[in-house]
Write an enzyme that holds these catalytic residues in place. Sequence first.
Site, PDB file in Angstrom:
ATOM      1  N   GLY A 213       0.862  -1.320  -0.096  1.00  0.00           N
ATOM      2  CA  GLY A 213       0.000  -0.090   0.154  1.00  0.00           C
ATOM      3  C   GLY A 213       0.942   1.094  -0.199  1.00  0.00           C
ATOM      4  O   GLY A 213       0.562   2.304   0.556  1.00  0.00           O
TER       5      GLY A 213
ATOM      6  N   GLY B 127      -0.662   4.960  -1.036  1.00  0.00           N
ATOM      7  CA  GLY B 127      -1.580   5.725  -0.338  1.00  0.00           C
ATOM      8  C   GLY B 127      -0.970   6.792   0.547  1.00  0.00           C
ATOM      9  O   GLY B 127       0.082   7.376   0.311  1.00  0.00           O
ATOM     10  N   GLN B 128      -2.060   7.480   1.127  1.00  0.00           N
ATOM     11  CA  GLN B 128      -1.620   9.011   1.668  1.00  0.00           C
ATOM     12  C   GLN B 128      -0.342   8.702   2.670  1.00  0.00           C
ATOM     13  O   GLN B 128       0.598   9.438   2.609  1.00  0.00           O
ATOM     14  CB  GLN B 128      -2.866   9.191   2.532  1.00  0.00           C
ATOM     15  CG  GLN B 128      -2.735  10.615   3.212  1.00  0.00           C
ATOM     16  CD  GLN B 128      -3.788  10.978   4.118  1.00  0.00           C
ATOM     17  OE1 GLN B 128      -4.334  10.273   4.554  1.00  0.00           O
ATOM     18  NE2 GLN B 128      -3.999  12.355   4.212  1.00  0.00           N
TER      19      GLN B 128
ATOM     20  N   ASP C  63       2.100  -1.806  -4.543  1.00  0.00           N
ATOM     21  CA  ASP C  63       0.655  -1.545  -4.419  1.00  0.00           C
ATOM     22  C   ASP C  63      -0.255  -2.300  -5.726  1.00  0.00           C
ATOM     23  O   ASP C  63       0.583  -3.051  -6.288  1.00  0.00           O
ATOM     24  CB  ASP C  63       0.381  -0.002  -5.019  1.00  0.00           C
ATOM     25  CG  ASP C  63      -0.526   0.700  -3.902  1.00  0.00           C
ATOM     26  OD1 ASP C  63      -1.874   0.206  -3.864  1.00  0.00           O
ATOM     27  OD2 ASP C  63      -0.477   1.601  -3.162  1.00  0.00           O
ATOM     28  N   ILE C  64      -1.430  -1.862  -5.399  1.00  0.00           N
ATOM     29  CA  ILE C  64      -2.106  -2.757  -6.574  1.00  0.00           C
ATOM     30  C   ILE C  64      -2.092  -2.471  -7.807  1.00  0.00           C
ATOM     31  O   ILE C  64      -2.285  -3.112  -8.872  1.00  0.00           O
ATOM     32  CB  ILE C  64      -3.836  -2.556  -6.007  1.00  0.00           C
ATOM     33  CG1 ILE C  64      -4.548  -3.673  -6.735  1.00  0.00           C
ATOM     34  CG2 ILE C  64      -4.293  -1.275  -6.199  1.00  0.00           C
ATOM     35  CD1 ILE C  64      -4.593  -5.280  -6.374  1.00  0.00           C
ATOM     36  N   ARG C  65      -1.250  -1.212  -8.158  1.00  0.00           N
ATOM     37  CA  ARG C  65      -1.233  -1.001  -9.504  1.00  0.00           C
ATOM     38  C   ARG C  65       0.018  -0.084  -9.576  1.00  0.00           C
ATOM     39  O   ARG C  65       0.319   0.528  -8.774  1.00  0.00           O
ATOM     40  CB  ARG C  65      -2.571  -0.270 -10.103  1.00  0.00           C
ATOM     41  CG  ARG C  65      -2.994   1.145  -9.329  1.00  0.00           C
ATOM     42  CD  ARG C  65      -4.111   1.810 -10.138  1.00  0.00           C
ATOM     43  NE  ARG C  65      -5.386   1.009  -9.950  1.00  0.00           N
ATOM     44  CZ  ARG C  65      -6.015   0.923  -8.933  1.00  0.00           C
ATOM     45  NH1 ARG C  65      -5.636   1.843  -7.833  1.00  0.00           N
ATOM     46  NH2 ARG C  65      -7.142   0.272  -8.711  1.00  0.00           N
TER      47      ARG C  65
ATOM     48  N   TYR D 259     -14.991   0.311   8.963  1.00  0.00           N
ATOM     49  CA  TYR D 259     -13.638   0.621   9.052  1.00  0.00           C
ATOM     50  C   TYR D 259     -13.192   0.407  10.664  1.00  0.00           C
ATOM     51  O   TYR D 259     -12.135  -0.381  10.837  1.00  0.00           O
ATOM     52  CB  TYR D 259     -13.430   2.084   8.757  1.00  0.00           C
ATOM     53  CG  TYR D 259     -11.837   2.192   8.648  1.00  0.00           C
ATOM     54  CD1 TYR D 259     -10.821   1.705   8.042  1.00  0.00           C
ATOM     55  CD2 TYR D 259     -11.432   3.646   9.697  1.00  0.00           C
ATOM     56  CE1 TYR D 259      -9.488   2.309   8.307  1.00  0.00           C
ATOM     57  CE2 TYR D 259     -10.145   3.913   9.761  1.00  0.00           C
ATOM     58  CZ  TYR D 259      -9.501   3.245   9.093  1.00  0.00           C
ATOM     59  OH  TYR D 259      -7.765   3.510   9.088  1.00  0.00           O
TER      60      TYR D 259
ATOM     61  N   LYS E 130     -10.974  -2.505  12.260  1.00  0.00           N
ATOM     62  CA  LYS E 130      -9.528  -2.123  13.087  1.00  0.00           C
ATOM     63  C   LYS E 130      -9.431  -2.736  14.287  1.00  0.00           C
ATOM     64  O   LYS E 130      -8.477  -3.286  14.843  1.00  0.00           O
ATOM     65  CB  LYS E 130      -9.294  -0.488  12.982  1.00  0.00           C
ATOM     66  CG  LYS E 130      -8.994   0.108  11.545  1.00  0.00           C
ATOM     67  CD  LYS E 130      -7.634  -0.662  11.161  1.00  0.00           C
ATOM     68  CE  LYS E 130      -7.150   0.114   9.890  1.00  0.00           C
ATOM     69  NZ  LYS E 130      -5.807  -0.630   9.399  1.00  0.00           N
TER      70      LYS E 130
END
Length: 320
Positions: A9, A12-13, A35-37, A143, A147
């Site tokens: 990931g 991401g941010q 990452d996924i792409r 979410y 978590k």
Amino acid sequence: MNPKILIIGACGQIGTELTHELRAIYGTDNVIASDIRKLNNDVVNSGPFEVINALDFNQIENLVELHQITDVYLMAALLSATAEKNPAFAWDLNMNSLFHVLNLAKAGKIKKIFWPSSIAVFGPTTPKENTPQYTIMEPSTVYGISKQAGERWCEYYHNIFGVDVRSVRYPGLISWTTLPGGGTTDYAVDIYHKALSEGKYECFLTSETKMPMMYMDDAIAATINIMKAPTEQIKIRSSYNLAAISFTPTEIAAEIKKHIPKLEVTYKPDFRQKIADSWPASIDDSRAREDWGWNHEFDLEMMTVDMLKNLSPQYNTDLQ
């Protein structure tokens, strides 16, 4: 000897800035971003990068073996507001990606895991001010539920299998390098962009909604420091409370107006208001400060100066 790190990931941010900082500390070749792409961005172009599906155990295992990975930072997740729109996928991604990494550590294939939790683990019944490390946790979002469950599994894998997994509960995170990513606290990023580009902002929360926040520089420092800490200092294996500053939309707007006096802010609460209302207003993170020396640097004033300094060139805005 430097660890060999895999970040899942990484685009991401949080992953974007974490990748850069870890590469600066441990060397570019020792930090594998994934990452996924494959995007055309700094994370992909500045060092080793692999396309990976966090839901595919075999892909993760193959990468771990190929690069002789010691440490995994699992940053892939569907955030609060986005997760509410696709609950089944959010649960699948947030939980099964964690199981994959925990099971690799259980099998002795990796030595250390960082997995982020969130203030979303708390709920409407949690004490809102100075929320303790140990308290009522009845999350009301997909979410938050994922978590909270993840925290329990991290603690279980540590207690039963000896897995060295470390975690912090991030508050709302504010950064100038990446755009908002679908979180309830993202208004506190967007307001800077809109202040510079339009001079006005419509907030999706009420003016007095107070939430715990943190500048990204501090969040990255906390993430790296908890992983650097000696094992014996990590006494909580679910997740540590983490805090820096708490403020309302009114307060952040007032701080921005010191630099952009023309800023106009209006309020039109949407479905995210209910999520925000279920979260704490401030956090007690004394255990993180005691156990492994956590300390934040940025307050609201310092953060605002840094955000506007770094964002203003994008909008050709002279704040001098």
